[in-house]
Design a protein around this motif. Structure first.
Motif, PDB file in Angstrom:
ATOM      1  N   TYR A   1       0.908  -1.125   0.141  1.00  0.00           N
ATOM      2  CA  TYR A   1      -0.095  -0.054  -0.115  1.00  0.00           C
ATOM      3  C   TYR A   1       0.942   1.318  -0.008  1.00  0.00           C
ATOM      4  CZ  TYR A   1      -3.538  -3.598   1.336  1.00  0.00           C
ATOM      5  OH  TYR A   1      -4.338  -4.537   1.266  1.00  0.00           O
ATOM      6  N   ASP A   2       0.252   2.313  -0.614  1.00  0.00           N
ATOM      7  CA  ASP A   2       1.105   3.779  -0.523  1.00  0.00           C
ATOM      8  C   ASP A   2       1.234   3.789   0.938  1.00  0.00           C
ATOM      9  OD1 ASP A   2       1.137   4.157  -3.213  1.00  0.00           O
ATOM     10  OD2 ASP A   2      -0.810   5.157  -3.191  1.00  0.00           O
ATOM     11  N   GLY A   3       2.534   4.359   1.224  1.00  0.00           N
ATOM     12  CA  GLY A   3       2.856   5.034   2.503  1.00  0.00           C
ATOM     13  C   GLY A   3       4.034   4.321   3.184  1.00  0.00           C
ATOM     14  N   PRO A   4       4.230   4.200   4.459  1.00  0.00           N
ATOM     15  CA  PRO A   4       5.366   3.622   5.343  1.00  0.00           C
ATOM     16  C   PRO A   4       5.355   2.204   5.060  1.00  0.00           C
ATOM     17  CG  PRO A   4       3.697   4.217   6.875  1.00  0.00           C
ATOM     18  CD  PRO A   4       3.223   4.621   5.463  1.00  0.00           C
ATOM     19  N   ILE A   5       6.599   1.457   5.080  1.00  0.00           N
ATOM     20  CA  ILE A   5       6.999   0.076   4.975  1.00  0.00           C
ATOM     21  C   ILE A   5       8.046  -0.303   5.935  1.00  0.00           C
ATOM     22  CG2 ILE A   5       8.496   0.375   3.051  1.00  0.00           C
ATOM     23  CD1 ILE A   5       6.969  -2.454   2.069  1.00  0.00           C
ATOM     24  N   GLU A   6       7.852  -1.565   6.433  1.00  0.00           N
ATOM     25  CA  GLU A   6       8.852  -2.163   7.356  1.00  0.00           C
ATOM     26  C   GLU A   6       9.235  -3.317   6.576  1.00  0.00           C
ATOM     27  OE1 GLU A   6       9.510  -4.088  11.715  1.00  0.00           O
ATOM     28  OE2 GLU A   6       7.720  -3.450  11.068  1.00  0.00           O
ATOM     29  N   SER A   7      10.620  -3.603   6.012  1.00  0.00           N
ATOM     30  CA  SER A   7      11.127  -4.665   5.362  1.00  0.00           C
ATOM     31  C   SER A   7      12.186  -5.069   6.422  1.00  0.00           C
ATOM     32  CB  SER A   7      11.680  -4.135   4.051  1.00  0.00           C
ATOM     33  OG  SER A   7      10.945  -3.596   3.469  1.00  0.00           O
ATOM     34  N   VAL A   8      12.648  -6.626   5.965  1.00  0.00           N
ATOM     35  CA  VAL A   8      13.628  -7.317   6.737  1.00  0.00           C
ATOM     36  C   VAL A   8      14.701  -7.906   6.039  1.00  0.00           C
ATOM     37  CG1 VAL A   8      13.806  -9.145   8.525  1.00  0.00           C
ATOM     38  CG2 VAL A   8      11.545  -8.138   8.319  1.00  0.00           C
ATOM     39  N   LEU A   9      15.680  -7.524   6.408  1.00  0.00           N
ATOM     40  CA  LEU A   9      17.138  -7.988   5.554  1.00  0.00           C
ATOM     41  C   LEU A   9      17.042  -9.516   5.949  1.00  0.00           C
ATOM     42  CD1 LEU A   9      20.037  -5.700   6.504  1.00  0.00           C
ATOM     43  CD2 LEU A   9      18.930  -5.818   4.334  1.00  0.00           C
ATOM     44  N   LYS A  10      17.501 -10.353   4.640  1.00  0.00           N
ATOM     45  CA  LYS A  10      17.670 -11.767   4.937  1.00  0.00           C
ATOM     46  C   LYS A  10      19.071 -12.189   4.827  1.00  0.00           C
ATOM     47  CE  LYS A  10      15.148 -14.264   2.011  1.00  0.00           C
ATOM     48  NZ  LYS A  10      14.409 -15.099   2.824  1.00  0.00           N
ATOM     49  N   GLU A  11      20.000 -11.263   4.707  1.00  0.00           N
ATOM     50  CA  GLU A  11      21.386 -11.443   4.822  1.00  0.00           C
ATOM     51  C   GLU A  11      22.093 -10.109   5.123  1.00  0.00           C
ATOM     52  OE1 GLU A  11      21.986 -12.754   0.817  1.00  0.00           O
ATOM     53  OE2 GLU A  11      21.885 -10.762   0.156  1.00  0.00           O
ATOM     54  N   GLU A  12      23.333 -10.393   5.702  1.00  0.00           N
ATOM     55  CA  GLU A  12      23.904  -9.252   5.917  1.00  0.00           C
ATOM     56  C   GLU A  12      24.290  -8.418   4.968  1.00  0.00           C
ATOM     57  OE1 GLU A  12      27.840 -10.789   7.600  1.00  0.00           O
ATOM     58  OE2 GLU A  12      27.070 -11.572   9.128  1.00  0.00           O
ATOM     59  N   PHE A  13      24.492  -7.028   5.442  1.00  0.00           N
ATOM     60  CA  PHE A  13      24.495  -5.983   4.409  1.00  0.00           C
ATOM     61  C   PHE A  13      25.461  -4.983   4.929  1.00  0.00           C
ATOM     62  CE2 PHE A  13      21.734  -2.419   2.548  1.00  0.00           C
ATOM     63  CZ  PHE A  13      22.357  -2.437   1.128  1.00  0.00           C
TER      64      PHE A  13
ATOM     65  N   THR B   1      27.748  -3.758   7.735  1.00  0.00           N
ATOM     66  CA  THR B   1      27.731  -4.026   9.182  1.00  0.00           C
ATOM     67  C   THR B   1      26.350  -4.252   9.669  1.00  0.00           C
ATOM     68  OG1 THR B   1      27.560  -1.898  10.044  1.00  0.00           O
ATOM     69  CG2 THR B   1      29.834  -2.417   9.551  1.00  0.00           C
ATOM     70  N   LEU B   2      25.265  -4.166   8.748  1.00  0.00           N
ATOM     71  CA  LEU B   2      23.766  -4.649   9.386  1.00  0.00           C
ATOM     72  C   LEU B   2      23.844  -6.186   9.329  1.00  0.00           C
ATOM     73  CD1 LEU B   2      22.068  -1.725   7.324  1.00  0.00           C
ATOM     74  CD2 LEU B   2      22.642  -2.017   9.849  1.00  0.00           C
ATOM     75  N   GLU B   3      23.349  -6.608  10.176  1.00  0.00           N
ATOM     76  CA  GLU B   3      23.187  -8.059  10.475  1.00  0.00           C
ATOM     77  C   GLU B   3      21.791  -8.348   9.619  1.00  0.00           C
ATOM     78  OE1 GLU B   3      22.207  -9.896  14.406  1.00  0.00           O
ATOM     79  OE2 GLU B   3      23.237  -7.864  14.977  1.00  0.00           O
ATOM     80  N   ALA B   4      21.577  -9.894   9.361  1.00  0.00           N
ATOM     81  CA  ALA B   4      20.342 -10.363   8.844  1.00  0.00           C
ATOM     82  C   ALA B   4      19.392 -10.051  10.034  1.00  0.00           C
ATOM     83  CB  ALA B   4      20.356 -11.743   8.636  1.00  0.00           C
ATOM     84  N   THR B   5      17.914  -9.873   9.608  1.00  0.00           N
ATOM     85  CA  THR B   5      16.792  -9.553  10.763  1.00  0.00           C
ATOM     86  C   THR B   5      16.863  -8.197  11.086  1.00  0.00           C
ATOM     87  OG1 THR B   5      17.690  -9.835  12.782  1.00  0.00           O
ATOM     88  CG2 THR B   5      17.075 -11.846  11.744  1.00  0.00           C
TER      89      THR B   5
END
Length: 116
Positions: free
Chosen positions: A29-41, A43-47
Protein backbone atom coordinates in the motif's frame (compact mmCIF):
# COMPACT_ATOMS: atom_id res chain seq x y z
CA UNK A 1 26.91 5.03 4.87
CA UNK A 2 30.66 4.63 5.34
CA UNK A 3 30.15 3.84 9.03
CA UNK A 4 27.94 0.93 7.96
CA UNK A 5 30.61 -0.18 5.45
CA UNK A 6 28.12 0.31 2.61
CA UNK A 7 28.86 1.84 -0.76
CA UNK A 8 26.72 2.92 -3.71
CA UNK A 9 25.67 -0.21 -5.59
CA UNK A 10 25.94 -2.62 -2.65
CA UNK A 11 22.85 -4.81 -2.36
CA UNK A 12 21.22 -7.33 -0.05
CA UNK A 13 18.04 -9.40 -0.26
CA UNK A 14 15.06 -8.21 1.78
CA UNK A 15 11.62 -9.46 2.61
CA UNK A 16 9.62 -6.49 1.35
CA UNK A 17 6.93 -6.50 4.03
CA UNK A 18 7.62 -7.76 7.56
CA UNK A 19 3.92 -8.65 7.83
CA UNK A 20 3.90 -10.85 4.70
CA UNK A 21 7.09 -12.90 5.02
CA UNK A 22 7.69 -15.69 2.46
CA UNK A 23 4.44 -15.07 0.62
CA UNK A 24 4.03 -16.00 -3.03
CA UNK A 25 1.92 -12.92 -3.64
CA UNK A 26 1.87 -9.76 -1.53
CA UNK A 27 -0.11 -6.55 -1.51
CA UNK A 28 1.70 -3.30 -0.78
CA UNK A 29 0.00 0.00 0.00
CA UNK A 30 1.07 3.60 -0.50
CA UNK A 31 2.80 4.80 2.64
CA UNK A 32 5.30 3.52 5.18
CA UNK A 33 6.85 0.06 4.96
CA UNK A 34 8.91 -2.17 7.24
CA UNK A 35 11.17 -4.64 5.45
CA UNK A 36 13.56 -7.27 6.86
CA UNK A 37 17.10 -8.04 5.71
CA UNK A 38 17.54 -11.69 4.75
CA UNK A 39 21.35 -11.52 4.83
CA UNK A 40 24.16 -9.32 6.10
CA UNK A 41 24.44 -5.88 4.51
CA UNK A 42 27.72 -4.15 5.36
CA UNK A 43 27.75 -4.11 9.16
CA UNK A 44 23.98 -4.65 9.32
CA UNK A 45 23.07 -8.19 10.27
CA UNK A 46 20.26 -10.32 8.90
CA UNK A 47 16.91 -9.53 10.59
CA UNK A 48 17.71 -5.80 10.60
CA UNK A 49 14.54 -3.84 9.86
CA UNK A 50 14.55 -1.31 7.02
CA UNK A 51 12.00 1.50 7.17
CA UNK A 52 10.90 3.48 4.18
CA UNK A 53 8.11 4.63 1.90
CA UNK A 54 6.12 2.89 -0.87
CA UNK A 55 4.63 4.51 -3.97
CA UNK A 56 2.27 2.48 -6.15
CA UNK A 57 0.99 5.05 -8.68
CA UNK A 58 3.14 3.93 -11.65
CA UNK A 59 3.40 0.58 -13.42
CA UNK A 60 6.05 -0.56 -10.94
CA UNK A 61 6.29 -0.21 -7.19
CA UNK A 62 8.85 2.29 -5.87
CA UNK A 63 10.31 1.69 -2.40
CA UNK A 64 12.85 4.01 -0.79
CA UNK A 65 14.52 3.15 2.50
CA UNK A 66 15.53 5.91 4.93
CA UNK A 67 16.33 4.08 8.15
CA UNK A 68 17.81 0.77 9.34
CA UNK A 69 17.15 -0.68 12.79
CA UNK A 70 19.54 -3.51 13.69
CA UNK A 71 18.53 -5.85 16.52
CA UNK A 72 19.62 -4.54 19.92
CA UNK A 73 20.86 -1.24 18.47
CA UNK A 74 19.74 2.26 17.59
CA UNK A 75 18.13 3.29 14.31
CA UNK A 76 20.59 4.47 11.65
CA UNK A 77 20.06 6.58 8.53
CA UNK A 78 20.32 4.74 5.23
CA UNK A 79 19.73 5.62 1.58
CA UNK A 80 18.58 2.58 -0.41
CA UNK A 81 15.92 1.49 -2.90
CA UNK A 82 14.23 -1.85 -3.59
CA UNK A 83 14.88 -3.25 -7.06
CA UNK A 84 14.42 -6.40 -9.09
CA UNK A 85 15.22 -7.13 -12.72
CA UNK A 86 12.87 -8.53 -15.35
CA UNK A 87 9.88 -6.37 -14.32
CA UNK A 88 9.50 -8.27 -11.05
CA UNK A 89 8.50 -5.09 -9.21
CA UNK A 90 5.75 -4.57 -11.78
CA UNK A 91 2.24 -4.44 -10.34
CA UNK A 92 -0.24 -7.14 -11.28
CA UNK A 93 -3.10 -5.87 -13.49
CA UNK A 94 -5.73 -6.44 -10.76
CA UNK A 95 -3.98 -3.95 -8.42
CA UNK A 96 -6.39 -1.28 -7.24
CA UNK A 97 -5.43 2.42 -6.95
CA UNK A 98 -3.16 2.96 -3.93
CA UNK A 99 -2.09 -0.70 -3.88
CA UNK A 100 0.31 -2.98 -5.69
CA UNK A 101 -0.01 -6.74 -5.90
CA UNK A 102 3.38 -8.36 -6.54
CA UNK A 103 4.28 -11.96 -7.40
CA UNK A 104 6.69 -12.52 -4.54
CA UNK A 105 7.85 -11.05 -1.27
CA UNK A 106 11.61 -10.72 -1.90
CA UNK A 107 13.61 -7.97 -3.60
CA UNK A 108 17.08 -6.49 -3.31
CA UNK A 109 17.82 -3.28 -1.41
CA UNK A 110 20.48 -1.26 -3.26
CA UNK A 111 22.48 1.54 -1.70
CA UNK A 112 22.14 4.81 -3.63
CA UNK A 113 23.74 8.21 -3.18
CA UNK A 114 20.41 10.07 -3.59
CA UNK A 115 16.78 9.44 -4.48
CA UNK A 116 15.79 10.38 -8.01
Amino acid sequence: MEALKLHVGDASLVELDANQLRSKRITLYDGPIESVLKEEFGTLEATTRLYGQVWTSGPQVVIRYYEAHPPDSVKLPICAVARLSYDQMKKRPESQPGTAILDGSIAAAYVVDAFR
